[in-house]
Write a protein that holds these residues in place. Structure first.
Motif, PDB file in Angstrom:
ATOM      1  N   ARG A  71     -95.890 -23.095 -10.789  1.00  0.00           N
ATOM      2  CA  ARG A  71     -94.760 -22.724  -9.944  1.00  0.00           C
ATOM      3  C   ARG A  71     -93.622 -22.341 -10.884  1.00  0.00           C
ATOM      4  O   ARG A  71     -93.217 -23.150 -11.733  1.00  0.00           O
ATOM      5  CB  ARG A  71     -94.315 -23.903  -9.066  1.00  0.00           C
ATOM      6  N   VAL A  73     -90.113 -22.014 -11.373  1.00  0.00           N
ATOM      7  CA  VAL A  73     -88.956 -22.567 -10.659  1.00  0.00           C
ATOM      8  C   VAL A  73     -87.863 -22.971 -11.642  1.00  0.00           C
ATOM      9  O   VAL A  73     -88.151 -23.572 -12.682  1.00  0.00           O
ATOM     10  CB  VAL A  73     -89.381 -23.822  -9.846  1.00  0.00           C
ATOM     11  N   TYR A  93     -84.764 -32.827  -4.035  1.00  0.00           N
ATOM     12  CA  TYR A  93     -85.004 -31.926  -5.161  1.00  0.00           C
ATOM     13  C   TYR A  93     -84.783 -30.506  -4.654  1.00  0.00           C
ATOM     14  O   TYR A  93     -85.225 -30.174  -3.549  1.00  0.00           O
ATOM     15  CB  TYR A  93     -86.443 -32.111  -5.628  1.00  0.00           C
ATOM     16  N   GLN A  97     -87.418 -20.592  -6.700  1.00  0.00           N
ATOM     17  CA  GLN A  97     -88.741 -20.175  -7.148  1.00  0.00           C
ATOM     18  C   GLN A  97     -88.854 -18.657  -7.101  1.00  0.00           C
ATOM     19  O   GLN A  97     -88.425 -18.028  -6.137  1.00  0.00           O
ATOM     20  CB  GLN A  97     -89.825 -20.826  -6.267  1.00  0.00           C
ATOM     21  N   HIS A 108    -102.435 -25.670  -4.118  1.00  0.00           N
ATOM     22  CA  HIS A 108    -102.419 -27.086  -4.474  1.00  0.00           C
ATOM     23  C   HIS A 108    -101.846 -27.898  -3.309  1.00  0.00           C
ATOM     24  O   HIS A 108    -101.402 -27.334  -2.313  1.00  0.00           O
ATOM     25  CB  HIS A 108    -101.660 -27.341  -5.796  1.00  0.00           C
ATOM     26  N   HIS A 110     -99.744 -31.865  -2.516  1.00  0.00           N
ATOM     27  CA  HIS A 110     -99.108 -33.022  -3.141  1.00  0.00           C
ATOM     28  C   HIS A 110     -98.494 -33.937  -2.096  1.00  0.00           C
ATOM     29  O   HIS A 110     -98.334 -33.553  -0.932  1.00  0.00           O
ATOM     30  CB  HIS A 110     -98.060 -32.588  -4.173  1.00  0.00           C
ATOM     31  N   ARG A 116     -89.416 -24.421   2.256  1.00  0.00           N
ATOM     32  CA  ARG A 116     -88.921 -23.214   1.558  1.00  0.00           C
ATOM     33  C   ARG A 116     -87.881 -22.558   2.446  1.00  0.00           C
ATOM     34  O   ARG A 116     -88.094 -22.447   3.661  1.00  0.00           O
ATOM     35  CB  ARG A 116     -90.010 -22.175   1.316  1.00  0.00           C
ATOM     36  N   HIS A 149    -101.228 -25.569   0.005  1.00  0.00           N
ATOM     37  CA  HIS A 149    -100.331 -24.404   0.101  1.00  0.00           C
ATOM     38  C   HIS A 149    -100.414 -23.543  -1.150  1.00  0.00           C
ATOM     39  O   HIS A 149    -100.582 -24.051  -2.258  1.00  0.00           O
ATOM     40  CB  HIS A 149     -98.895 -24.838   0.377  1.00  0.00           C
ATOM     41  N   HIS A 151     -98.815 -19.469  -2.600  1.00  0.00           N
ATOM     42  CA  HIS A 151     -97.837 -18.417  -2.293  1.00  0.00           C
ATOM     43  C   HIS A 151     -98.334 -17.080  -2.830  1.00  0.00           C
ATOM     44  O   HIS A 151     -98.809 -17.010  -3.971  1.00  0.00           O
ATOM     45  CB  HIS A 151     -96.493 -18.741  -2.941  1.00  0.00           C
ATOM     46  N   ASP A 163     -86.716 -24.078  -2.835  1.00  0.00           N
ATOM     47  CA  ASP A 163     -87.601 -25.197  -2.505  1.00  0.00           C
ATOM     48  C   ASP A 163     -86.755 -26.446  -2.285  1.00  0.00           C
ATOM     49  O   ASP A 163     -85.879 -26.752  -3.106  1.00  0.00           O
ATOM     50  CB  ASP A 163     -88.552 -25.492  -3.667  1.00  0.00           C
ATOM     51  N   LEU A 165     -87.494 -30.418  -1.650  1.00  0.00           N
ATOM     52  CA  LEU A 165     -88.545 -31.446  -1.589  1.00  0.00           C
ATOM     53  C   LEU A 165     -87.931 -32.840  -1.584  1.00  0.00           C
ATOM     54  O   LEU A 165     -86.833 -33.050  -2.134  1.00  0.00           O
ATOM     55  CB  LEU A 165     -89.477 -31.350  -2.809  1.00  0.00           C
TER      56      LEU A 165
END
Ligand code: GTQ
Length: 343
Positions: A71, A73, A93, A97, A108, A110, A116, A149, A151, A163, A165
């Motif tokens: 990613r 970012v 966070y 991106q 991936h 998590h 987004r 997910h 992109h 992003d 999070l």
């Protein structure tokens, strides 16, 4: 208030004995962890101006290929929390991106929840649990905890999104981890915001399964949120114009941790937000203005800027334009504060 003993008042030998046994006296630190009436807030009021970040983000596009980034970012880190901790607020966070045309950020999943918010560019989509979500400016797209997910960008020019999070929270809970997977195969061309959840209060009555846990709606198109706020403005000539993004099945917040919303500032409006416990993030989708916290110097913002403010503070938002409305998307820790009973 009691005047509490300090560390220095204790004999050094006693302190050393405590340290050897991994013990700490509470009373010298009592007020640090339980300050009087108002919590200690590390979250600083800040504007990560997009015009400053954008050139560096595009440079990252030249310096680091996707294969070496997973990613790509740049993290918007609040210095009050220590840059290395990558926190905008205690639980939030933020990262901008970048994906260049033809690139894919691989599949991936998590444990942290992610949202987004699309900042600029066209022609990209993110596939979340098999649903391809088109990414258009101002859209809010959910990647709930544990969902696959990836992109993709098939348009011209760069695509950039914000992003958001709950990574700092999940990391602190020693529960943050990710795994990679093969890219998703899907026969769908669109996500559920185009059919099942395209209008409030209306659902299909065939082949429709309720999904009561995670929000079944993954994409919240900006065009609809904007239209809703303008509609509200038609009906309410005073008062704060603010909506919450909710799970359409439950009416509750989209994530158990973070809450998302949008604010419309009428032309020329000076908007005093109700004082709340939660720190807040603001992302300007349209317009320009200022943010001031606890009567401090107003911090200017323009479209695409992202700001943070601490909780327990008086927040005033001003729309600079005398003719056009301004729109901001917000992220905060309200659901968490509600669950914990501290809201
Ligand atoms: O796009 O999945 O900013 O996994 C940080 C971690 C974005 C993502 C971030 C991530 C992602």
């Amino acid at each position: 208030m009691l005047s509490l003993g300090t560390l220095e008042e204790l004999p050094q030998a006693y302190r050393d004995n405590l340290t050897d046994l991994n013990l700490v006296p509470l009373w010298p630190s009592m007020r640090a962890v339980l300050p009087y009436k108002v919590p200690t807030r590390k979250t600083q009021t800040l504007n990560w101006r997009y015009q400053n970040v954008r050139p560096l983000l595009l440079e990252a596009g030249e310096l680091t290929p996707m294969e070496k980034a997973e990613r790509r970012v740049l993290v918007l880190a609040n210095p009050g929390h220590g840059l290395e901790n990558m926190q905008a607020t205690p639980s939030i966070y933020l990262g901008l991106q970048l994906i260049l045309p033809g690139e894919t950020a691989p599949n991936h999943r998590h444990t942290p929840n992610a949202v987004r918010i699309i900042v600029e560019g066209e022609g990209a989509y993110t596939t979340v649990a098999g649903e391809p979500c088109r990414m258009e400016r101002g859209d809010l797209i959910l990647t709930p905890s544990g969902k696959w997910h990836e992109h993709h960008h098939e348009g011209q020019g760069p695509i950039v999104w914000l992003d958001v999070l709950d990574l700092p929270l999940i990391y602190q809970l020693e529960s943050s981890w990710a795994i990679e997977g093969q890219n998703q195969q899907t026969t769908l061309s669109r996500d559920k915001s185009f059919a099942e959840y395209s209008a409030a209060g209306v659902v299909p009555n065939i082949n429709f399964e309720r999904a009561p846990s995670d929000s079944p709606q993954l994409r919240y198109p900006w065009t609809k949120t904007r239209a809703c706020l303008l509609e509200m403005a038609e009906h309410y000539s005073t008062g704060v114009l603010r909506i919450s993004y909710v799970n359409p099945e439950t009416g509750g917040s989209v994530f158990p941790s973070l809450g998302f919303g949008a604010i419309m500032l009428r032309a020329g409006e000076r908007c005093v937000l109700p004082k709340r416990t939660t720190p807040c993030v603001f992302h300007a989708v349209e317009g320009s203005g200022s943010l001031s916290v606890d009567g401090g110097e107003p911090l200017s913002w323009v479209e695409k800027d992202t700001l943070s403010s601490p909780g327990y503070s008086d927040i005033v938002l001003v729309n600079d334009s005398k003719t056009e409305p301004a729109f901001l998307i917000t992220a905060d820790e309200e659901p968490l504060h509600q669950h914990l009973g501290v809201y």
